[in-house]
Scaffold this motif. Structure first.
Motif, PDB file in Angstrom:
ATOM      1  N   PRO A 105       0.830  -1.202   0.000  1.00  0.00           N
ATOM      2  CA  PRO A 105       0.000   0.000   0.000  1.00  0.00           C
ATOM      3  C   PRO A 105       0.865   1.252   0.000  1.00  0.00           C
ATOM      4  CG  PRO A 105       0.004  -1.047   2.165  1.00  0.00           C
ATOM      5  CD  PRO A 105       0.694  -1.991   1.233  1.00  0.00           C
ATOM      6  N   ARG A 106       0.295   2.353  -0.412  1.00  0.00           N
ATOM      7  CA  ARG A 106       1.056   3.602  -0.505  1.00  0.00           C
ATOM      8  C   ARG A 106       1.735   3.963   0.809  1.00  0.00           C
ATOM      9  NH1 ARG A 106      -2.989   7.579  -4.053  1.00  0.00           N
ATOM     10  NH2 ARG A 106      -2.750   6.462  -6.049  1.00  0.00           N
ATOM     11  N   GLU A 107       1.017   3.760   1.932  1.00  0.00           N
ATOM     12  CA  GLU A 107       1.566   4.138   3.231  1.00  0.00           C
ATOM     13  C   GLU A 107       2.859   3.372   3.520  1.00  0.00           C
ATOM     14  OE1 GLU A 107      -1.492   3.034   2.690  1.00  0.00           O
ATOM     15  OE2 GLU A 107      -2.615   4.933   2.819  1.00  0.00           O
ATOM     16  N   ALA A 108       2.913   2.101   3.125  1.00  0.00           N
ATOM     17  CA  ALA A 108       4.110   1.293   3.357  1.00  0.00           C
ATOM     18  C   ALA A 108       5.283   1.792   2.507  1.00  0.00           C
ATOM     19  CB  ALA A 108       3.820  -0.173   3.043  1.00  0.00           C
ATOM     20  N   GLN A 109       5.004   2.191   1.272  1.00  0.00           N
ATOM     21  CA  GLN A 109       6.061   2.717   0.406  1.00  0.00           C
ATOM     22  C   GLN A 109       6.660   3.999   0.989  1.00  0.00           C
ATOM     23  OE1 GLN A 109       6.147  -0.137  -1.051  1.00  0.00           O
ATOM     24  NE2 GLN A 109       6.432   0.620  -3.140  1.00  0.00           N
ATOM     25  N   LEU A 110       5.783   4.872   1.443  1.00  0.00           N
ATOM     26  CA  LEU A 110       6.253   6.133   2.018  1.00  0.00           C
ATOM     27  C   LEU A 110       7.047   5.894   3.298  1.00  0.00           C
ATOM     28  CD1 LEU A 110       3.114   8.412   1.475  1.00  0.00           C
ATOM     29  CD2 LEU A 110       5.049   7.971  -0.060  1.00  0.00           C
ATOM     30  N   HIS A 111       6.632   4.901   4.076  1.00  0.00           N
ATOM     31  CA  HIS A 111       7.362   4.571   5.306  1.00  0.00           C
ATOM     32  C   HIS A 111       8.780   4.096   4.980  1.00  0.00           C
ATOM     33  CE1 HIS A 111       8.123   3.422   9.395  1.00  0.00           C
ATOM     34  NE2 HIS A 111       8.226   2.122   9.091  1.00  0.00           N
ATOM     35  N   HIS A 112       8.918   3.274   3.957  1.00  0.00           N
ATOM     36  CA  HIS A 112      10.247   2.818   3.539  1.00  0.00           C
ATOM     37  C   HIS A 112      11.135   4.010   3.143  1.00  0.00           C
ATOM     38  CE1 HIS A 112       8.765  -1.347   3.354  1.00  0.00           C
ATOM     39  NE2 HIS A 112      10.019  -1.711   3.213  1.00  0.00           N
ATOM     40  N   ILE A 113      10.573   4.901   2.349  1.00  0.00           N
ATOM     41  CA  ILE A 113      11.352   6.069   1.908  1.00  0.00           C
ATOM     42  C   ILE A 113      11.759   6.919   3.101  1.00  0.00           C
ATOM     43  CG2 ILE A 113      11.241   8.219   0.572  1.00  0.00           C
ATOM     44  CD1 ILE A 113       9.285   6.735  -1.330  1.00  0.00           C
ATOM     45  N   GLN A 114      10.832   7.153   4.028  1.00  0.00           N
ATOM     46  CA  GLN A 114      11.099   8.004   5.177  1.00  0.00           C
ATOM     47  C   GLN A 114      12.189   7.422   6.068  1.00  0.00           C
ATOM     48  OE1 GLN A 114       9.099  11.119   6.080  1.00  0.00           O
ATOM     49  NE2 GLN A 114      11.167  11.276   6.939  1.00  0.00           N
ATOM     50  N   ILE A 115      12.059   6.147   6.416  1.00  0.00           N
ATOM     51  CA  ILE A 115      12.991   5.557   7.371  1.00  0.00           C
ATOM     52  C   ILE A 115      14.399   5.426   6.789  1.00  0.00           C
ATOM     53  CG2 ILE A 115      12.542   3.109   6.820  1.00  0.00           C
ATOM     54  CD1 ILE A 115      12.590   2.571   9.839  1.00  0.00           C
ATOM     55  N   THR A 116      14.510   5.088   5.504  1.00  0.00           N
ATOM     56  CA  THR A 116      15.838   4.969   4.896  1.00  0.00           C
ATOM     57  C   THR A 116      16.481   6.339   4.692  1.00  0.00           C
ATOM     58  OG1 THR A 116      14.727   4.794   2.738  1.00  0.00           O
ATOM     59  CG2 THR A 116      15.453   2.748   3.773  1.00  0.00           C
ATOM     60  N   ALA A 117      15.677   7.342   4.350  1.00  0.00           N
ATOM     61  CA  ALA A 117      16.212   8.706   4.211  1.00  0.00           C
ATOM     62  C   ALA A 117      16.662   9.247   5.568  1.00  0.00           C
ATOM     63  CB  ALA A 117      15.159   9.619   3.596  1.00  0.00           C
TER      64      ALA A 117
END
Length: 521
Positions: free
Chosen positions: A182-194
């Motif tokens: 889901p979109r929320e999971a994709q954004l979480h991946h981007i946020q935590i790795t950044a």
């Protein structure tokens, strides 16, 4: 979605299960991920007047529309005559650059989980039953990504041992569980790795590019003209605009929010351009509706390079999908090839990822002499997916001084000793090779890379002991038969996709078969 569209989706799920494409869980989830996009695009194509007329009356009504017409971007003339390149003197300033590509962090990775689970991604919680168990730091199995702590360990190693001046972060952050993202999971991946990048490199310039896995569903990058909330990519573009703003100046953010690409001035005479190469992705179904210069990105690129040429500024280009590979659509790839040819004196480097392998691809002038104009670096991946050891690519560039070329002087590839890490809980990053010692190269230019290619053509043993070994991080004794050898040489020489004229002794069918065998999802 209306009842008839639900029925279509259910039929596709049933077919997926009956044909044993995936198990019931994966089939149900992945069709649900793609159904809105697929049905929207399919209906727009089917209801096109030319399609309807052809379907009703056949060829007498004309031909169905070509969904992949060729197109050309306008490129200014008056190309400056290329000047001979002179290697910088020893002792001048250099720039240390790290390229992180295809990290594919799996936040659900489970040490001891099943490696051979039978699904597209394994080594996770609830993956079923199997014999092989996942290691703590990662697993050399085609179906497993890396845990978050391995990503952290790579950043720690880079910060302590490499200490780069800048980082190229060339996309594909989420894991390969493409059926359940889901979109929320994709954004979480981007946020935590950044956030982790910022934590380990608070004072280092980071220049990101979008990968095809950042969207939901995977490969779905509708151009800006698609504005329906449930279909538009605005949710992703606005989020990365916010996340990337920690590294980029305000003047670079407008085009990120528009379509995920940007340009930034690193120094007085060096500009960095990051392309959203998903606008050439053959699996981006939105391009089936219109693939003519999506988001006007190549038109914008020509304007950027024209300005840089006039200003005497060198340009580095970043992206995810190499435009030399077959999953980049032909028209986009050929147009970029023409653009690089025209601005060969301005573009001093191209850095891509996506394949998970250590590769390069040559580009040549369309003038009569067909001299080499450029080449693309294709970086190996940090993830283990596709049976690769976690890899970090390091470049030493000609640095900031009055006569700098900003071209690469040396490359290094560092690998995590995964067996040692899992057996002894000791994380050791080893230098696999550097271009200076492995290839006896003092710097890397179109001419020197062409010479390297020619060396591989005339010395097959040298190719096997160096390039082929490094491409897959192979153990001594691994073999490459005649077909493998020809195909690898073809890859090196092929700077644009879908071009049968480059490797005339290999059919397009053979090239496509080789590509599919090594394709990254």
């Amino acid at each position: 979605m209306n009842a008839s569209e639900n029925e279509i989706a259910n039929l596709i799920v049933e077919a997926c299960i009956k044909l044993n494409i995936e198990d019931q869980r994966v089939c149900s989830y992945i069709i649900n991920e793609f159904r809105d996009e697929f049905i929207t695009v399919a209906l727009k194509l089917i209801l096109h007047p030319d399609w309807l007329c052809y379907a009703a009356l056949g060829p007498s009504c004309g031909e169905p529309p070509d969904i992949f017409p060729f197109w050309n971007v306008t490129i200014p003339g008056n190309k400056p005559k290329p000047q001979p390149l002179v290697r910088p003197l020893h002792g001048l300033p250099v720039l240390k650059v790290v390229q992180l590509s295809d990290v594919h962090v799996d936040l659900a990775y489970k040490p001891g989980g099943v490696k051979d689970c039978g699904e597209p991604l394994c080594c996770r919680e609830g993956n079923g039953v199997g014999k092989d168990k996942a290691g703590f730091w990662g697993s050399l199995n085609c179906d497993c990504d890396i845990p978050l702590w391995t990503y952290k360990n790579a950043l720690e190693f880079i910060s302590k041992e490499i200490n780069p001046d800048l980082i190229f972060w060339t996309g594909d952050i989420p894991a390969h569980n493409v059926w359940d993202q889901p979109r929320e999971a994709q954004l979480h991946h981007i946020q935590i790795t950044a956030d982790l990048l910022s934590q380990y490199f608070p004072d280092t310039f980071v220049y990101p590019s979008l990968g095809n896995h950042e969207s939901a569903p995977v490969d779905s990058f509708p151009p800006p003209g698609i504005t329906t909330k449930d279909l538009s990519n605005d949710w992703l573009n606005q989020f990365i605009k916010k996340v990337w703003s920690r590294w980029l100046p305000p003047e670079s953010l407008e085009t990120i929010g528009y379509a995920g690409y940007y340009a930034v001035q690193y120094s007085e005479r060096l500009r960095i351009i990051s392309l959203n190469t998903q606008y050439c992705d053959s699996l981006n179904f939105w391009l089936y509706l219109n693939n003519t210069d999506p988001a006007h990105m190549l038109h914008w690129l020509v304007d950027e390079l024209s300005w840089a040429e006039q200003a005497g500024v060198s340009v580095v280009i970043l992206g995810h999908i190499p435009t030399s590979r077959s999953d980049c659509m032909k028209a986009f790839s050929w147009n970029l090839y023409r653009i690089i040819d025209r601005f060969e004196a301005t573009v001093v480097g191209q850095y891509y990822g996506h394949t998970h392998q250590d590769q390069f691809a040559m580009m040549y002038s369309e003038e009569e002499d067909h001299h080499p104009t450029a080449f693309q670096f294709i970086s190996p991946s940090l993830t283990t997916y596709s049976n690769q050891r976690p890899s970090i690519r390091v470049y030493t560039l000609d640095g900031i001084h009055p006569k700098s070329t900003y071209r690469p002087l040396k490359t290094e590839t560092w690998l995590l000793d995964l067996d040692r890490a899992n057996e002894k809980n000791e994380t050791v990053w080893e230098l696999e090779y550097d271009s200076m010692n492995a290839y006896n190269m003092t710097w890397l230019t179109p001419d020197t890379m062409q010479s390297l290619y020619e060396k591989f053509v005339t010395d097959r043993d040298f190719f096997a002991k160096t390039y082929f070994k490094y491409k897959f991080h192979l153990q001594p004794g691994s073999t490459c038969d005649d077909s493998c050898y020809k195909q690898n040489l073809c890859e090196m020489k092929t700077g644009r996709s879908h071009d049968p004229s480059i490797c005339k002794d290999i059919s397009m069918e053979e090239q496509q078969r080789f590509f599919l065998q090594h394709k990254m999802c």
